[in-house]
Design a protein around this motif. Structure first.
Motif, PDB file in Angstrom:
ATOM      1  N   ARG A 101       0.838  -1.216   0.000  1.00 34.93           N
ATOM      2  CA  ARG A 101       0.000   0.000   0.000  1.00 34.93           C
ATOM      3  C   ARG A 101       0.868   1.260   0.000  1.00 34.93           C
ATOM      4  N   GLN A 168      -2.480   1.537 -15.366  1.00 33.67           N
ATOM      5  CA  GLN A 168      -3.730   1.013 -14.815  1.00 33.67           C
ATOM      6  C   GLN A 168      -4.651   2.135 -14.336  1.00 33.67           C
ATOM      7  N   ILE A 169      -4.063   3.178 -13.750  1.00 29.24           N
ATOM      8  CA  ILE A 169      -4.861   4.283 -13.213  1.00 29.24           C
ATOM      9  C   ILE A 169      -5.273   5.261 -14.318  1.00 29.24           C
ATOM     10  N   PHE A 174      -8.615   2.328 -13.432  1.00 29.94           N
ATOM     11  CA  PHE A 174      -8.722   1.760 -12.098  1.00 29.94           C
ATOM     12  C   PHE A 174      -8.325   2.800 -11.063  1.00 29.94           C
ATOM     13  N   THR A 175      -8.797   2.620  -9.844  1.00 31.44           N
ATOM     14  CA  THR A 175      -8.389   3.509  -8.755  1.00 31.44           C
ATOM     15  C   THR A 175      -7.181   2.902  -8.066  1.00 31.44           C
ATOM     16  N   GLN A 177      -7.022   2.373  -4.980  1.00 32.90           N
ATOM     17  CA  GLN A 177      -7.600   1.397  -4.046  1.00 32.90           C
ATOM     18  C   GLN A 177      -7.794   0.042  -4.731  1.00 32.90           C
ATOM     19  N   GLN A 178      -8.308   0.038  -5.960  1.00 28.67           N
ATOM     20  CA  GLN A 178      -8.516  -1.215  -6.683  1.00 28.67           C
ATOM     21  C   GLN A 178      -7.195  -1.925  -6.968  1.00 28.67           C
ATOM     22  N   VAL A 179      -6.189  -1.153  -7.375  1.00 28.80           N
ATOM     23  CA  VAL A 179      -4.873  -1.736  -7.643  1.00 28.80           C
ATOM     24  C   VAL A 179      -4.315  -2.337  -6.354  1.00 28.80           C
ATOM     25  N   ASP A 181      -6.026  -3.357  -3.683  1.00 25.72           N
ATOM     26  CA  ASP A 181      -6.822  -4.526  -3.296  1.00 25.72           C
ATOM     27  C   ASP A 181      -6.408  -5.758  -4.100  1.00 25.72           C
ATOM     28  N   ASN A 182      -6.154  -5.564  -5.383  1.00 25.75           N
ATOM     29  CA  ASN A 182      -5.725  -6.676  -6.219  1.00 25.75           C
ATOM     30  C   ASN A 182      -4.362  -7.194  -5.777  1.00 25.75           C
TER      31      ASN A 182
END
Length: 196
Positions: A101, A168-169, A174-175, A177-179, A181-182
């Motif tokens: 993170r 990705q962003i 993607f956010t 947060q999503q990156v 979480d993955n």
């Protein structure tokens, strides 16, 4: 006298000039993005000759790498000496997840610099990457991850690569947060359930 990495000690005036140039470059990156920062612009912003910037960093990639190194030292300090869960004192899996993170947050903030600096082919052998890989490897070992730890550490660091995360962003939508979480789901698949 030498620095901790075995290199020569930097003179006080050279250290001041280095800081002046890095501060000027960082300010330009924040204002215009890394792609717009030139050696000329850094020299002008710092109030020095262009030759000074070239002598100090060699080329634009060297300047970007120095900016990356400076920022990376701050992250390294946090995971080596900072409070848990990123720093010592938390279980290995919690520290590994906190590291991912923090690295993602670092990428969003310094992403353009990271992308520009890491375009160098020798990046996987440089000190910042090796220190990061060692940190992740130790946490994987402590968490009881099976397999070849060195390869596993590279595999977990790859999704945190600045160029990929920015793509990705910025392109895929993607956010952060999503990156994150993955990435966390990936780590949890790698680390045995008994360590979680």
């Amino acid at each position: 006298m030498t620095l901790a990495d075995g290199g020569p000690t930097e003179r006080a005036d050279a250290a001041r000039n280095r800081k002046l140039l890095l501060d000027a470059a960082a300010e330009l990156v924040r204002e215009f993005g890394a792609d717009a920062v030139t050696m000329d612009a850094v020299a002008k912003h710092a109030g020095v000759g262009k030759g000074t910037v070239f002598r100090r960093f060699g080329n634009r990639a060297g300047l970007m790498y120095a900016l990356l190194d400076e920022s990376d030292r701050n992250l390294q300090g946090a995971y080596m000496f900072g409070p848990p869960p990123l720093g010592p004192g938390a279980p290995p899996l919690d520290r590994l997840l906190a590291y991912g993170r923090a690295r993602l947050s670092f990428t969003e903030i310094e992403g353009d610099v990271l992308r520009a600096a890491t375009d160098r082919p020798e990046r996987f052998g440089n000190a910042p990457y090796q220190l990061t890989k060692t940190h992740v490897s130790i946490l994987l070992q402590q968490a009881g991850a099976p397999g070849e730890i060195s390869l596993l550490a590279d595999a977990l660091l790859a999704p945190l690569d600045a160029a990929l995360v920015l793509h990705q962003i910025r392109v895929l939508g993607f956010t952060l947060q999503q990156v994150g979480d993955n990435w966390e789901a990936l780590v949890r698949r790698v680390v045995p359930a008994t360590a979680q």
